[in-house]
Design a protein around this motif. Sequence first.
Motif, short mmCIF file in Angstrom:
data_model
loop_
_atom_site.label_atom_id
_atom_site.label_comp_id
_atom_site.label_asym_id
_atom_site.label_seq_id
_atom_site.Cartn_x
_atom_site.Cartn_y
_atom_site.Cartn_z
N GLU A 23 0.86 -1.19 0.00
CA GLU A 23 0.00 0.00 0.00
C GLU A 23 0.90 1.24 0.00
O GLU A 23 1.48 1.59 1.01
N LYS A 24 1.01 1.85 -1.16
CA LYS A 24 1.90 2.99 -1.34
C LYS A 24 1.12 4.29 -1.53
O LYS A 24 1.49 5.32 -1.00
N HIS A 25 0.07 4.24 -2.32
CA HIS A 25 -0.70 5.44 -2.65
C HIS A 25 -1.98 5.51 -1.84
O HIS A 25 -2.70 4.52 -1.72
N PHE A 26 -2.27 6.70 -1.33
CA PHE A 26 -3.42 6.92 -0.46
C PHE A 26 -4.16 8.19 -0.87
O PHE A 26 -3.58 9.09 -1.48
N ILE A 27 -5.44 8.22 -0.51
CA ILE A 27 -6.26 9.41 -0.75
C ILE A 27 -7.08 9.67 0.52
O ILE A 27 -7.54 8.74 1.18
N VAL A 28 -7.21 10.94 0.87
CA VAL A 28 -8.00 11.32 2.04
C VAL A 28 -9.47 11.30 1.63
O VAL A 28 -9.87 12.01 0.72
N ARG A 29 -10.27 10.46 2.29
CA ARG A 29 -11.68 10.27 1.93
C ARG A 29 -12.64 11.09 2.78
O ARG A 29 -13.69 11.49 2.29
N GLU A 30 -12.31 11.30 4.06
CA GLU A 30 -13.22 12.04 4.94
C GLU A 30 -12.42 12.96 5.84
O GLU A 30 -11.37 12.58 6.34
N VAL A 31 -12.95 14.16 6.05
CA VAL A 31 -12.39 15.10 7.01
C VAL A 31 -13.56 15.78 7.69
O VAL A 31 -14.47 16.29 7.03
N ASP A 32 -13.56 15.77 9.01
CA ASP A 32 -14.59 16.45 9.80
C ASP A 32 -13.94 17.53 10.64
O ASP A 32 -12.81 17.36 11.12
#
Length: 71
Positions: A23-32
């Motif tokens: 797992e190298k690439h990530f994306i931020v899916r939720e921010v509160d």
Amino acid sequence: MNRIHPKKLLHSKWTAQHPERREKHFIVREVDFDEDGNVTHCLIEAVLTGRQFEIDWRSLQDAERWRQGWS
């Protein structure tokens, strides 16, 4: 140090400097945010596996662990 404003976290892309489980690439899916505008919740997702986990958004500023964007 990676510089990022909390309001621009959502859908931002990150590369792990030391990948685990491929797992190298990530994306931020939720921010509160709370009523003062402070981040209370940040959910990041591995692009390869779809695995999601909550992180402290300030850890993304650590250039030893994260690089902004996908590379």
